[in-house]
Design an enzyme around this catalytic site. Structure first.
Site, PDB file in Angstrom:
ATOM      1  N   ARG A 168       0.858  -1.193   0.000  1.00  0.00           N
ATOM      2  CA  ARG A 168       0.000   0.000   0.000  1.00  0.00           C
ATOM      3  C   ARG A 168       0.889   1.237   0.000  1.00  0.00           C
ATOM      4  O   ARG A 168       1.502   1.592   1.005  1.00  0.00           O
ATOM      5  CB  ARG A 168      -0.927   0.029   1.214  1.00  0.00           C
ATOM      6  CG  ARG A 168      -1.722   1.336   1.288  1.00  0.00           C
ATOM      7  CD  ARG A 168      -3.002   1.260   2.097  1.00  0.00           C
ATOM      8  NE  ARG A 168      -2.794   1.233   3.525  1.00  0.00           N
ATOM      9  CZ  ARG A 168      -3.754   1.491   4.423  1.00  0.00           C
ATOM     10  NH1 ARG A 168      -4.976   1.782   4.020  1.00  0.00           N
ATOM     11  NH2 ARG A 168      -3.495   1.426   5.709  1.00  0.00           N
ATOM     12  N   ASP A 450      -3.702   2.895  13.903  1.00  0.00           N
ATOM     13  CA  ASP A 450      -2.861   3.568  12.920  1.00  0.00           C
ATOM     14  C   ASP A 450      -3.409   4.969  12.692  1.00  0.00           C
ATOM     15  O   ASP A 450      -4.230   5.457  13.468  1.00  0.00           O
ATOM     16  CB  ASP A 450      -2.738   2.757  11.631  1.00  0.00           C
ATOM     17  CG  ASP A 450      -4.069   2.581  10.903  1.00  0.00           C
ATOM     18  OD1 ASP A 450      -5.044   3.286  11.232  1.00  0.00           O
ATOM     19  OD2 ASP A 450      -4.137   1.730   9.999  1.00  0.00           O
TER      20      ASP A 450
END
Length: 532
Positions: A168, A450
């Site tokens: 990603r 996150d």
């Protein structure tokens, strides 16, 4: 690509590090420069269009499925490319930053896929960005290992099939300030994609897989089209057959939810499906409509995946994917193991319930944040899939979702609780402190958090203040208390920098779209004299 053909010079402004020359080769930098030259301006134009669209929606323009693409949605004949090697069975996907220990643990975890996350789970220091590329290179070569400070060793366990690597890259909105092309920072997405693709695409093909990606934060079909054109150009430059790249798009913005089919269509020769990104989706909803009282959300813990507007979003995602032959991947189970047996069992029960709902709804797999959750997720999907690799045959023709369904937030609205306000402030501050120190994935209160967590936490505070459901004095008092607790718990925490970041991103009249660009430029960028 021969050295004599190198004409797209990228200046390196980051400090040299151990083995960085293996990643930042002249040819690799030239490749990134070619991508920046070809797509940098178009990316800037799309970011300007994002801001214009945000202003239109804030001014009251309706959000609906685009009329101009109704023919794409109505045409039942088109499908995405068939599943690529290593992406046919995706029942368990583990996510995490591409740091060395996590790389080993993820590959050994028993999950079918590892998403190596340069975006939300990585604080993008220069060292982390380039070391992450080195770790991926070492992983593909099966030469990666790690010894912790306590002497514990981490090595690949020798199994024949490791988790398939899917990278990603950072989102289109971010820059990489340590690389410069044409006097401007290189788009971070092109750095993460370009360095990995240049060094690892052929290696992955030779290993029986391919260069695979997760694409974050897309807001519309035009941003998907840009990625598809990047893929076509990259494959042409390196002589890799068109269609070898595969990409899964995270549907984590409210505007992208209205263009799922169009996004698949734009990427169809390179598409491997869609993923439901919960916290970023809620974050996007507040960013887009936070000025409206009918989008006022209660404590984030109360906004579960069973909320009607969240059910509409996930069911539409499954229907859209399976109608087009694409995988539908569920959301994150962020729990981490607890030493308390009762707490541990309670956490696993929550994970099981969440994954059972996803598997029964038709998802083909789902995300976990910790290796200990892999067996639970696998067991649930094994129970539904059996020996089948997916359930693409479940087309969910029973699902009908309207624009109103996606936007019907009022049905779960309610005032925030005192605990909810304190929790959001505490989580945002603790994550900011870790991020400023270079840690992008953080265990907080039994969950692996996150950047998406910090984003939803700080924009909820902003939204509640805007609509006066909480008062500023209360927030400032809690801010002082939580900062004092942070400093006592973590003496290393840069308390004043954390306070300033929170005030700039949660307590201002105008809501910053992301906390990361400003925090990155202020705290993580460390330029040196340019190297040729």
């Amino acid at each position: 690509m021969s050295i004599s053909s190198l004409t797209h010079h990228v200046r390196v402004l980051g400090a040299p590090g151990h083995r960085h020359d293996e990643v930042l080769t002249p040819a690799a930098l030239d490749f990134v420069g070619r991508l920046a030259a070809a797509f940098g301006k178009r990316r800037q134009d799309l970011m300007r269009e994002r801001r214009r669209q945000a202003l239109r929606l804030a001014a009251g323009s309706p959000l609906d499925f685009p009329m101009v693409t109704s023919a794409v949605r109505a045409d039942a004949t088109w499908h995405v490319a068939p599943p690529a090697p290593g992406l046919t069975d995706r029942r368990v996907e583990i996510t995490g930053p591409p740091e060395r220990r996590m790389t080993v643990n993820a590959l050994n975890s028993g999950a079918q896929v590892w998403m190596a996350d340069f975006e939300d789970a990585t604080a993008p220091t220069w060292r982390h960005v380039i070391d992450g590329q080195l770790n991926l290179l070492d992983a593909i070569e099966r030469r990666i290992d790690f010894t912790a400070d306590d002497g514990k060793e981490y090595r690949l366990d020798g199994r024949e099939r490791l988790a398939t690597v899917v990278v990603r890259p950072r989102g289109w909105h971010l820059d990489e300030e340590h690389l410069e092309y044409g006097g401007r920072p290189v788009p971070a997405a092109l750095v993460d994609f370009g360095l990995y693709f240049f060094h690892c695409a052929q290696r992955q093909i030779d290993a029986g897989h391919g260069p695979y990606f997760y694409l974050p934060k897309l807001e519309n079909r035009y941003e998907a089209r840009l990625w598809n054109d990047v893929f076509v150009t990259a494959q042409e430059l390196l002589g890799i057959p068109r269609g070898t790249i595969r990409a899964t798009v995270l549907i984590e913005t409210i505007t992208a939810a209205f263009e799922m089919e169009e996004i698949l269509y734009e990427l169809r020769e390179h598409s491997s499906g869609l993923n439901a990104g919960r916290w970023d989706y809620l974050f996007s909803l507040i960013k887009t409509f936070g000025h409206r009282t009918d989008f006022l959300l209660p404590d984030r813990a109360k906004v579960t995946m069973t909320a009607p507007f969240m059910r509409a979003y996930t069911e539409l995602l499954v229907r859209t994917c399976h109608r087009r032959g694409a995988h539908a991947i569920g959301g994150m189970a962020a729990q981490v193991p607890s030493k308390d047996p009762a707490a541990h069992e309670a956490a696993l029960a929550k994970v099981r319930l969440d994954k059972e709902r996803e598997a029964e709804d038709g998802f083909d797999g789902s995300w976990v944040a910790h290796p200990a959750l892999v067996p639970v997720c696998r067991e649930v999907f094994d129970g539904v899939l059996g020996e089948r690799p997916h359930q693409l045959d479940r087309t969910r023709d029973d699902v009908e979702v309207t624009a109103a369904d996606l936007l019907s937030v009022r049905r779960i609205s309610g005032p925030p609780t005192a605990e909810g306000v304190r929790t959001n402030i505490s989580v945002a501050l603790r994550y900011f402190a870790a991020w400023l120190r270079g840690q992008g994935a953080v265990a907080l209160s039994g969950l692996m958090e996150d950047a998406a967590t910090a984003e939803i936490a700080r924009v909820q505070i902003w939204q509640w203040l805007r609509h006066r459901v909480i008062d500023r004095e209360t927030v400032l008092g809690l801010l002082d208390e939580e900062l004092a607790a942070l400093g006592a718990e973590y003496p290393w925490a840069p308390v004043e920098e954390v306070r300033a970041l929170f005030e700039r991103t949660a307590l201002t009249g105008e809501l910053p779209l992301f906390f990361t660009p400003d925090a990155y430029a202020r705290h993580l960028v460390r330029r040196t004299e340019a190297r040729s």
